[in-house]
Design a protein around this motif. Structure first.
Motif, mmCIF file in Angstrom:
data_model
loop_
_atom_site.group_PDB
_atom_site.id
_atom_site.type_symbol
_atom_site.label_atom_id
_atom_site.label_comp_id
_atom_site.label_asym_id
_atom_site.label_seq_id
_atom_site.Cartn_x
_atom_site.Cartn_y
_atom_site.Cartn_z
ATOM 1 N N ILE A 1 8.621 14.578 6.043
ATOM 2 C CA ILE A 1 8.357 13.331 6.768
ATOM 3 C C ILE A 1 8.824 13.438 8.215
ATOM 4 O O ILE A 1 8.130 13.006 9.147
ATOM 5 N N LYS A 2 9.985 14.053 8.410
ATOM 6 C CA LYS A 2 10.523 14.225 9.762
ATOM 7 C C LYS A 2 9.582 15.059 10.623
ATOM 8 O O LYS A 2 9.424 14.796 11.827
ATOM 9 N N ASN A 3 8.944 16.057 10.008
ATOM 10 C CA ASN A 3 8.032 16.930 10.747
ATOM 11 C C ASN A 3 6.602 16.385 10.819
ATOM 12 O O ASN A 3 5.715 17.035 11.372
ATOM 13 N N THR A 4 6.383 15.191 10.235
ATOM 14 C CA THR A 4 5.062 14.557 10.276
ATOM 15 C C THR A 4 5.246 13.140 10.817
ATOM 16 O O THR A 4 5.310 12.172 10.054
ATOM 17 N N PRO A 5 5.339 12.989 12.134
ATOM 18 C CA PRO A 5 5.699 11.693 12.732
ATOM 19 C C PRO A 5 4.803 10.537 12.340
ATOM 20 O O PRO A 5 5.274 9.412 12.204
ATOM 21 N N ILE A 6 3.501 10.786 12.148
ATOM 22 C CA ILE A 6 2.626 9.665 11.812
ATOM 23 C C ILE A 6 2.989 9.060 10.465
ATOM 24 O O ILE A 6 2.906 7.850 10.264
ATOM 25 N N VAL A 7 3.424 9.885 9.515
ATOM 26 C CA VAL A 7 3.837 9.374 8.210
ATOM 27 C C VAL A 7 5.086 8.512 8.359
ATOM 28 O O VAL A 7 5.189 7.432 7.778
ATOM 29 N N PHE A 8 6.028 8.980 9.156
ATOM 30 C CA PHE A 8 7.252 8.208 9.415
ATOM 31 C C PHE A 8 6.900 6.866 10.045
ATOM 32 O O PHE A 8 7.434 5.823 9.669
ATOM 33 N N ASN A 9 5.964 6.894 10.988
ATOM 34 C CA ASN A 9 5.578 5.666 11.674
ATOM 35 C C ASN A 9 4.929 4.672 10.714
ATOM 36 O O ASN A 9 5.194 3.467 10.772
ATOM 37 N N VAL A 10 4.081 5.170 9.806
ATOM 38 C CA VAL A 10 3.420 4.290 8.838
ATOM 39 C C VAL A 10 4.447 3.680 7.883
ATOM 40 O O VAL A 10 4.351 2.501 7.519
ATOM 41 N N ILE A 11 5.437 4.466 7.487
ATOM 42 C CA ILE A 11 6.487 3.950 6.612
ATOM 43 C C ILE A 11 7.225 2.787 7.276
ATOM 44 O O ILE A 11 7.520 1.767 6.642
ATOM 45 N N ILE A 12 7.536 2.938 8.581
ATOM 46 C CA ILE A 12 8.227 1.865 9.308
ATOM 47 C C ILE A 12 7.330 0.632 9.426
ATOM 48 O O ILE A 12 7.776 -0.503 9.199
ATOM 49 N N LEU A 13 6.058 0.835 9.781
ATOM 50 C CA LEU A 13 5.141 -0.297 9.898
ATOM 51 C C LEU A 13 4.955 -1.004 8.556
ATOM 52 O O LEU A 13 4.689 -2.214 8.508
ATOM 53 N N ASN A 14 5.105 -0.272 7.467
ATOM 54 C CA ASN A 14 4.933 -0.841 6.127
ATOM 55 C C ASN A 14 5.964 -1.925 5.825
ATOM 56 O O ASN A 14 5.776 -2.738 4.916
ATOM 57 N N ILE A 15 7.051 -1.955 6.605
ATOM 58 C CA ILE A 15 8.062 -3.000 6.414
ATOM 59 C C ILE A 15 7.466 -4.378 6.670
ATOM 60 O O ILE A 15 7.836 -5.365 6.017
ATOM 61 N N VAL A 16 6.515 -4.456 7.615
ATOM 62 C CA VAL A 16 5.952 -5.759 8.010
ATOM 63 C C VAL A 16 5.268 -6.464 6.830
ATOM 64 O O VAL A 16 5.623 -7.603 6.507
ATOM 65 N N PRO A 17 4.286 -5.831 6.146
ATOM 66 C CA PRO A 17 3.718 -6.528 4.984
ATOM 67 C C PRO A 17 4.727 -6.752 3.858
ATOM 68 O O PRO A 17 4.631 -7.730 3.116
ATOM 69 N N LEU A 18 5.718 -5.844 3.747
ATOM 70 C CA LEU A 18 6.724 -6.018 2.692
ATOM 71 C C LEU A 18 7.570 -7.270 2.915
ATOM 72 O O LEU A 18 8.045 -7.878 1.949
ATOM 73 N N LEU A 19 7.766 -7.660 4.171
ATOM 74 C CA LEU A 19 8.520 -8.883 4.457
ATOM 75 C C LEU A 19 7.806 -10.111 3.886
ATOM 76 O O LEU A 19 8.438 -11.103 3.540
ATOM 77 N N PHE A 20 6.488 -10.032 3.789
ATOM 78 C CA PHE A 20 5.705 -11.117 3.195
ATOM 79 C C PHE A 20 5.612 -10.949 1.686
ATOM 80 O O PHE A 20 5.858 -11.886 0.916
ATOM 81 N N ILE A 21 5.286 -9.721 1.256
ATOM 82 C CA ILE A 21 5.066 -9.464 -0.170
ATOM 83 C C ILE A 21 6.338 -9.690 -0.981
ATOM 84 O O ILE A 21 6.293 -10.225 -2.091
ATOM 85 N N GLY A 22 7.485 -9.275 -0.426
ATOM 86 C CA GLY A 22 8.744 -9.376 -1.156
ATOM 87 C C GLY A 22 9.072 -10.792 -1.599
ATOM 88 O O GLY A 22 9.646 -11.008 -2.666
ATOM 89 N N GLY A 23 8.721 -11.756 -0.776
ATOM 90 C CA GLY A 23 9.008 -13.146 -1.123
ATOM 91 C C GLY A 23 7.771 -13.929 -1.513
ATOM 92 O O GLY A 23 7.800 -15.167 -1.545
#
Length: 405
Positions: free
Chosen positions: A210-232
């Motif tokens: 993941i560290k050597n594949t920045p786009i994957v890391f970036n998608v994981i971070i962006l995934n927090i946004v929908p999780l803030l809605f989905i979680g609750g």
């Protein structure tokens, strides 16, 4: 692609299991509404199940990469069937503890099942078909969710919780049977018999990848946004129902979100022909943040329906792109660990969101909670864009370029 026997088996099995899953979720909500008065305690009950999934995540990732993905799917599917037995006892004894046991076993099974399914999909279709299948798969899951919540809502009134969970068990059993008929060549899955080879399937290897594949890391971070809605999500649905003094609004919210999700997953294939994946991810995470902020006006039924519809459209576009980036950016031999890590990350994030949602709903209320979560979402999106602008992320490499073609 639709002539592919394995594709139909996966989609039909997903539809049946999706019905069972949402029958169970509606049953869970009804059970908790009867016996758990506190929003925070409701979130804590759900937290226990998710935490169990996190603990087994590393084991699941290694096993998916090391052994037959079909067998992992079958064993985890059978575990889902057995888990419902605990809920029958929970209903009989009115026991919250047994419900927690049910959720723990269900989430452990899910920790194996969903990463194995995501790792199997690239093996049954060609690379250029991945985005289409990811979109169709999510649409099937969403149709199952719409029907499951609608039928589940009727069943809650028309029959007992025992019967609802019985139907859920039958649906899980159907998935188990369908999985048996999957026929895929997994000869590339190497069995690790010596120490050196076993080290290659160490779960921590995925962090280096993941560290050597920045786009994957970036998608994981962006995934927090929908999780803030989905979680609750479910707690917010309950709270909006209480605010508006309307039981029927629950069905409207689930339906609006589900239909919009279907539309999003359908149109995203065409959008990727004109826009880069990273631009789409930024745009739809931003609209997810707007959907969250708009729930400030949730006392109005039309506004709350609009918020959930906007959220459904946003994640319907976000998740097919995100899944395809994961599947095409990292070698297949690491997919089990990648999707297990993704599942662990999402579960941890959802645990935090669940507990935070329950706490905020009990203290500051829904209106101010969504302002906090919406602001966090906007900060995450802006930070990701800033990192890209300063060349900290390579969002559009040759591996993901044109994956929708």
């Amino acid at each position: 692609m639709l002539r592919n026997r394995n594709v139909w088996i996966v989609l039909i099995g997903e539809f049946g299991a999706g019905l069972g899953l949402w029958f169970g979720i509606i049953g869970n909500l009804e059970f908790m509404q009867r016996y758990v008065p506190s929003d925070f305690f409701k979130s804590f009950i759900l937290f226990c199940g998710l935490l169990a999934g996190v603990f087994v995540g590393p084991i699941a990732g290694r096993m998916i990469d090391e052994y037959s993905k079909k067998k992992v799917l079958m064993y985890s599917g059978f575990g889902r069937v057995l888990s419902v037995i605990f809920m029958f006892f929970a209903i009989h004894y009115h026991s919250i503890v047994l419900m927690i046991v049910f959720l723990i076993f269900l989430q452990i099974s899910a920790a194996f099942y969903f990463p194995a399914l995501q790792a199997l999909i690239p093996l049954i279709v060609k690379k250029e078909q991945l985005l289409t299948l990811n979109g169709i798969h999510m649409n099937v899951a969403t149709i199952a969710r719409i029907l499951g919540t609608s039928i589940g809502g009727i069943l809650v009134v028309a029959t007992s919780l025992t019967n609802i969970y019985g139907m859920s068990m039958i649906a899980y059993a159907f998935l188990f049977v369908m999985t048996y008929f999957i026929n895929v060549d997994e000869t590339r899955v190497e069995r690790t018999d010596n120490k050196k080879e076993k080290e290659k399937t160490n779960f921590t290897e995925i962090f280096k990848i993941i560290k050597n594949t920045p786009i994957v890391f970036n998608v994981i971070i962006l995934n927090i946004v929908p999780l803030l809605f989905i979680g609750g999500f479910n707690l917010m649905v309950i709270k909006i129902s209480d605010i508006q003094h309307s039981a029927s609004i629950k069905g409207y919210l689930y339906t609006a979100e589900g239909i919009s999700f279907l539309i999003g997953a359908f149109i995203i294939k065409y959008l990727t022909k004109y826009f880069r994946p990273n631009h789409l991810l930024y745009f739809f995470t931003a609209t997810t943040a707007i959907a969250h902020l708009s729930l400030f006006f949730s006392k109005y039924s039309s506004m709350s329906v609009f918020s959930f519809a906007l959220f459904g459209l946003s994640v319907g576009c976000f998740y097919p792109v995100a899944s395809t980036v994961y599947q095409t950016s990292i070698d297949k031999s690491y997919h089990g660990r990648l999707f297990s890590f993704r599942g662990m990350f999402e579960r941890v994030a959802m645990q935090i969101v669940l507990l935070s949602t329950g706490f905020f709903l009990d203290t500051i209320g829904l209106k101010y909670m969504v302002l906090i979560f919406g602001a966090i979402s906007i900060i995450i999106v802006l930070n990701s864009i800033w990192r890209e602008k300063h060349n900290l992320v390579n969002p559009y490499n040759k591996e993901t370029q044109g994956f929708s073609n």
